[in-house]
Scaffold this motif. Sequence first.
Motif, PDB file in Angstrom:
ATOM      1  N   PHE A 202      -8.562   5.583   7.718  1.00 51.96           N
ATOM      2  CA  PHE A 202      -8.872   6.059   6.367  1.00 51.96           C
ATOM      3  C   PHE A 202      -8.288   7.445   6.155  1.00 51.96           C
ATOM      4  O   PHE A 202      -7.650   7.726   5.129  1.00 51.96           O
ATOM      5  N   ALA A 203      -8.494   8.323   7.127  1.00 52.63           N
ATOM      6  CA  ALA A 203      -7.970   9.684   7.011  1.00 52.63           C
ATOM      7  C   ALA A 203      -6.441   9.687   7.032  1.00 52.63           C
ATOM      8  O   ALA A 203      -5.791  10.372   6.224  1.00 52.63           O
TER       9      ALA A 203
ATOM     10  N   THR B 268       0.827  -1.199   0.000  1.00 47.89           N
ATOM     11  CA  THR B 268       0.000   0.000   0.000  1.00 47.89           C
ATOM     12  C   THR B 268       0.863   1.250   0.000  1.00 47.89           C
ATOM     13  O   THR B 268       1.926   1.268   0.631  1.00 47.89           O
TER      14      THR B 268
ATOM     15  N   ASN C  79      -4.340   7.287   6.276  1.00 52.85           N
ATOM     16  CA  ASN C  79      -3.768   6.673   5.076  1.00 52.85           C
ATOM     17  C   ASN C  79      -3.829   7.622   3.880  1.00 52.85           C
ATOM     18  O   ASN C  79      -2.920   7.644   3.042  1.00 52.85           O
ATOM     19  N   SER C  80      -4.893   8.427   3.794  1.00 54.28           N
ATOM     20  CA  SER C  80      -4.990   9.407   2.718  1.00 54.28           C
ATOM     21  C   SER C  80      -3.869  10.438   2.829  1.00 54.28           C
ATOM     22  O   SER C  80      -3.241  10.813   1.828  1.00 54.28           O
TER      23      SER C  80
ATOM     24  N   ARG D 142      -0.493   8.758   1.881  1.00 58.37           N
ATOM     25  CA  ARG D 142      -0.332   8.607   0.429  1.00 58.37           C
ATOM     26  C   ARG D 142       0.064   9.939  -0.211  1.00 58.37           C
ATOM     27  O   ARG D 142       0.901   9.979  -1.116  1.00 58.37           O
ATOM     28  N   GLY D 143      -0.558  11.017   0.267  1.00 56.64           N
ATOM     29  CA  GLY D 143      -0.201  12.334  -0.245  1.00 56.64           C
ATOM     30  C   GLY D 143       1.235  12.702   0.066  1.00 56.64           C
ATOM     31  O   GLY D 143       1.954  13.226  -0.793  1.00 56.64           O
TER      32      GLY D 143
ATOM     33  N   ALA E 135       0.202   3.767   1.566  1.00 57.18           N
ATOM     34  CA  ALA E 135       0.095   4.392   2.886  1.00 57.18           C
ATOM     35  C   ALA E 135       1.191   3.935   3.832  1.00 57.18           C
ATOM     36  O   ALA E 135       1.286   4.422   4.959  1.00 57.18           O
TER      37      ALA E 135
END
Length: 261
Positions: A239-240, A180, A242-243, A246-247, A182
């Motif tokens: 979820f938040a 992933t 990991n977003s 990723r950024g 993330a």
Amino acid sequence: MDFTQAKYVSIIEAALGAGYRVCSIRDWYDDPVKQGRVLLVRHDVDRQPWNALEMARNEHARGVRTSYYFRSLPCSFVPEVITGIRDLGHEIGYHYEDWSLARFDKARAIEMFDTNLKRLREFAPVSSIAMHGSPLSRESNLSIWKHCDFRDWGVIDAIESLDFKGFASFTDAGRTFGQTGANLRDYLRGEDRIDDVHSSDDLAAFLRTGRYERVHIGVHPERWNDSALPWARQWAFDFAANSVKRGLKLVRKAPAQAGPG
């Protein structure tokens, strides 16, 4: 529903059923038995330490000893939990992040590491340490070892001191055991990453096959909840987070812009 304490127990029971010796980081370092199957389990207690205590109890009930690494911050450092896990026979280690907390100040970081390790040793013997990823930090916490040697404190480092060549390695860092974007810093030297394992059920099935003699699992106990409300709360947090991670990964890979002139 994945990432429950019951699912975690199924992973441990799958390993035991397949003949794996489940052990802590320090136990493997001290006695790296070359024959037979081994599963190293490392718990990074970033938050929700009471989840870690529940995991430790479940492991103890099945006769296994693993490693639990605690941060110095109140979200992780709860003496009652630390001593409870210690009394169950598990290894207690320091989940250090002093380099980022000290804002990359060498002298301050070393002082903080020394102070925080001594504080943890008031509640348990500590002979191994593991870096906290600190994903928002621009530098890895491993950078502290460019300026001092962890061996001077009588410890091994769960990343630096072991060679994971030949190990299949999995981490729940991105709320999946698969690859992933993330996952920013949960990597081990020499590890093999497996493409067809994503869920807890996948990991349990992988262990039952015995495809690898040596397996390493990195676990964050905060992620594993049986009750619906804390499970949903953690899902939303992951979820938040990991977003954001990723950024950050995209930004850090982007080429630097040329300056004026």
